[in-house]
Design an enzyme around this catalytic site. Structure first.
Site, mmCIF file in Angstrom:
data_model
loop_
_atom_site.group_PDB
_atom_site.id
_atom_site.type_symbol
_atom_site.label_atom_id
_atom_site.label_comp_id
_atom_site.label_asym_id
_atom_site.label_seq_id
_atom_site.Cartn_x
_atom_site.Cartn_y
_atom_site.Cartn_z
ATOM 1 N N ASP A 36 0.820 -1.206 0.000
ATOM 2 C CA ASP A 36 0.000 0.000 0.000
ATOM 3 C C ASP A 36 0.857 1.261 0.000
ATOM 4 O OD1 ASP A 36 -2.422 -1.259 -0.064
ATOM 5 O OD2 ASP A 36 -2.898 -0.976 2.054
ATOM 6 N N LYS A 57 -3.237 3.087 -2.834
ATOM 7 C CA LYS A 57 -4.426 3.896 -3.066
ATOM 8 C C LYS A 57 -4.437 4.993 -1.997
ATOM 9 C CE LYS A 57 -8.342 1.693 -3.805
ATOM 10 N NZ LYS A 57 -8.713 2.073 -5.189
ATOM 11 N N MET A 170 -10.298 8.691 7.845
ATOM 12 C CA MET A 170 -10.452 9.377 6.553
ATOM 13 C C MET A 170 -11.498 10.479 6.625
ATOM 14 S SD MET A 170 -10.268 5.940 4.148
ATOM 15 C CE MET A 170 -11.333 4.997 5.252
#
Length: 250
Positions: A36, A57, A170
């Site tokens: 990642d 991502k 997030m």
């Protein structure tokens, strides 16, 4: 077709030495590692023998679609005997692990999941404030307000408002929308919260504020991933910060 085995390993919150011993040993034996964006270069140094594939991502940035990551993982298992899928935090929390496991199941490929330390725990450790506290916080909620393309919105507001301590993943880039939703949902404007950036890393930073002040964070240009911690357990830290509001603590 003969296939290898895949290990989904939690890289932890950032610091290379917070990966589990099992995870590190598997990295050292891997033939191929798909990693990642949040995985630190120091952690990749554990597997110099492996073929490294960046499948990172990041929110609001151009990145590889999940379906292509799934295919690359299956293809790697057909080519290599020991494949590691190295995922930030814990693979089973907001990491799209289920989609990758489903792809492996459909392809008949064996796999194993190795857990990791999630960002909420690292942020709590950095702040030195427990997510739970006797008589004050008896439950903890992990949630995200982020909605992916083509996904239906989730009812994240009600459980966050009801929780003693809530950790929002997030959510800092959507700070204004998050604050408005929580205020409309009944959370008090003076509710204390912390924002922790780069949890577990030397450049970790912390901000203490109220829910009413949270929209200010929407304009910040944070260099690293950030997490939002909400609840009365942060009231004392907020009181300490009131003399110099919005000051980052290194």
């Amino acid at each position: 077709m003969t296939s290898g085995k895949v290990w989904l390993i939690g890289a932890g919150p950032g610091a290379a030495d917070l990966i589990t011993v099992r995870g590190m040993r598997l990295l050292q034996a891997a033939d191929c590692v798909l990693y990642d964006a949040l995985v630190q270069p120091e952690m990749l140094a554990y597997c110099p023998q492996a073929t490294l594939i960046d499948v990172g991502k990041r929110c609001d940035q151009a990145s590889m679609q999940q379906k292509f990551i799934n295919k690359m993982l299956v293809d790697a298992a057909h080519k290599y005997q020991r494949v590691v899928r190295l995922k930030g935090g814990d693979p089973m929390l907001f990491g799209r692990a289920q989609e990758e496991l489903h792809a492996l199941d459909e392809a008949g490929i064996a796999y194993e999941v190795v857990p990791g330390i999630t960002a909420a725990l690292a942020a709590s450790a950095d702040a030195g404030i427990s997510l739970t506290s006797r008589g004050l916080a008896r439950n903890v909620l992990f949630a995200t307000a982020r909605v992916g393309h083509g996904e239906d919105p989730s009812d994240w507001v009600r459980p966050v408002v009801a929780a003693d301590t809530a950790v929002l993943y997030m959510g800092v880039k959507q700070a204004a929308e998050v604050a408005a939703a929580l205020l409309a949902g009944g959370l008090r404007a003076d509710t204390p919260l912390l924002i922790i950036e780069n949890a577990s890393l030397p450049q970790s930073r912390e901000w203490a504020m109220t829910l009413a002040e949270l929209p200010l964070a929407a304009s910040w240009q944070l260099a690293g991933p950030a997490i939002l911690l909400i609840g009365e357990v942060y009231r004392a830290r907020l009181a300490l910060a009131e003399a110099a509001p919005m000051q980052a603590r290194a």
